[in-house]
Design an enzyme around this catalytic site. Structure first.
Site, PDB file in Angstrom:
ATOM      1  N   GLU A  49      47.722 143.544  13.435  1.00  0.00           N
ATOM      2  CA  GLU A  49      46.746 142.942  12.679  1.00  0.00           C
ATOM      3  C   GLU A  49      47.158 141.277  13.524  1.00  0.00           C
ATOM      4  OE1 GLU A  49      45.627 139.107  10.086  1.00  0.00           O
ATOM      5  OE2 GLU A  49      48.268 140.643   9.162  1.00  0.00           O
ATOM      6  N   ASP A  60      49.735 129.979   6.752  1.00  0.00           N
ATOM      7  CA  ASP A  60      51.085 130.577   7.169  1.00  0.00           C
ATOM      8  C   ASP A  60      51.802 129.613   7.567  1.00  0.00           C
ATOM      9  OD1 ASP A  60      50.050 133.294   8.390  1.00  0.00           O
ATOM     10  OD2 ASP A  60      48.602 131.940   9.863  1.00  0.00           O
TER      11      ASP A  60
END
EC number: 4.2.1.20
Length: 261
Positions: A49, A60
């Site tokens: 990814e 994140d």
């Protein structure tokens, strides 16, 4: 089935669970990030990814946020990224690349163009966490035309009706966030929390015909083993980046071997 789902089904005949590793494009430099991706493919990971960095990666945690900000100290562009990933995809046909980013840089590049160029470079899936499916009709159409899969995310706090809708529309695979919050430290160790994760994945499976990938907080082999029979892909993000930061490629490879072999 789509190319992505077919690849997963064929690989799953050989392995109880597949590995997806997360790399930030351009961190700590473009050349070093490409070298790391190449090494991961040489080591036999099933998926990479690749995150095209954005200044405000809201899903994140601190490790990936810091990597994105470091990467953005360089001048990066989506077209060059796609071309370089295409070269890797040709060189390593046993692995697959999925491109992840946030809507802003991809929208500026052009979502129709993104889908077309991704397909040309044999990138079979796109992940845009901050694009709501209700506002994604044009994007979905572009992906369908180009034969690639938009990958949707569900979380433990996704309302049941919405979860069923997202799972029902998933094609390549459905990204199941293992816990609430951002990427990074695990919050589902322990019997009670594991039971909750098991119930969550079982509920998703009632609605999803597509393969299921699980990420956010995976750091230990026991966590990977607990996903066998409940998911198809284990996604390693912040833990791999932390290992890489501490000891370079060798430390990252050791972690992958400890978790998956």
């Amino acid at each position: 089935m789509s190319q992505l789902a077919t690849f997963i089904a064929e690989k799953r005949q050989q392995k109880p669970i597949l590995s997806m590793t997360h790399v930030v494009y351009g961190y700590p430099s473009v050349e070093e990030s490409l070298s790391w991706m190449k090494r991961l493919m040489q080591e036999g990971v099933d998926f990479i990814e690749v995150q095209f960095p954005f200044s405000d990666p809201v899903a994140d945690g601190p490790s990936i946020v810091a990597a994105c900000h470091k990467a953005l100290e360089q001048k990066l562009d989506v077209e060059t990224c796609l071309s370089q990933l295409g070269t890797l995809a040709k060189d390593f046909p046993e692995s697959r690349i999925v491109l992840m980013s946030y809507l802003n840089p991809m929208y500026r590049f052009g979502l129709d163009k993104l889908a077309k160029r991704a397909a040309e470079e044999n990138i079979l899936g796109l992940i845009l966490p901050d694009l709501p499916i209700e506002q994604a009709a044009t994007y979905q159409a572009a992906c369908k035309t180009s034969g690639i899969d938009p990958v949707w995310l569900v979380t433990p706090v996704t309302p049941p009706d919405r979860l069923a809708m997202l799972a029902g529309q998933a094609s390549g695979f459905l990204y199941c966030v293992a816990r609430s919050g951002v990427t990074g430290h695990s919050a589902h160790e322990g019997k009670a929390k594991q039971t909750s994760l098991d119930d969550y994945l079982a509920h998703i499976k009632q609605h999803a015909s597509a393969p299921m990938g699980v990420g956010f907080g995976l750091r230990e082999r026991t966590q990977i083993e607990q996903l066998i029979g409940k998911a198809d892909i284990a996604i390693l993000g912040s833990a791999l980046l932390d290992a890489y930061n501490q000891g370079g490629q060798e430390a990252g490879v050791k972690l992958i071997k400890d978790l998956f072999h």
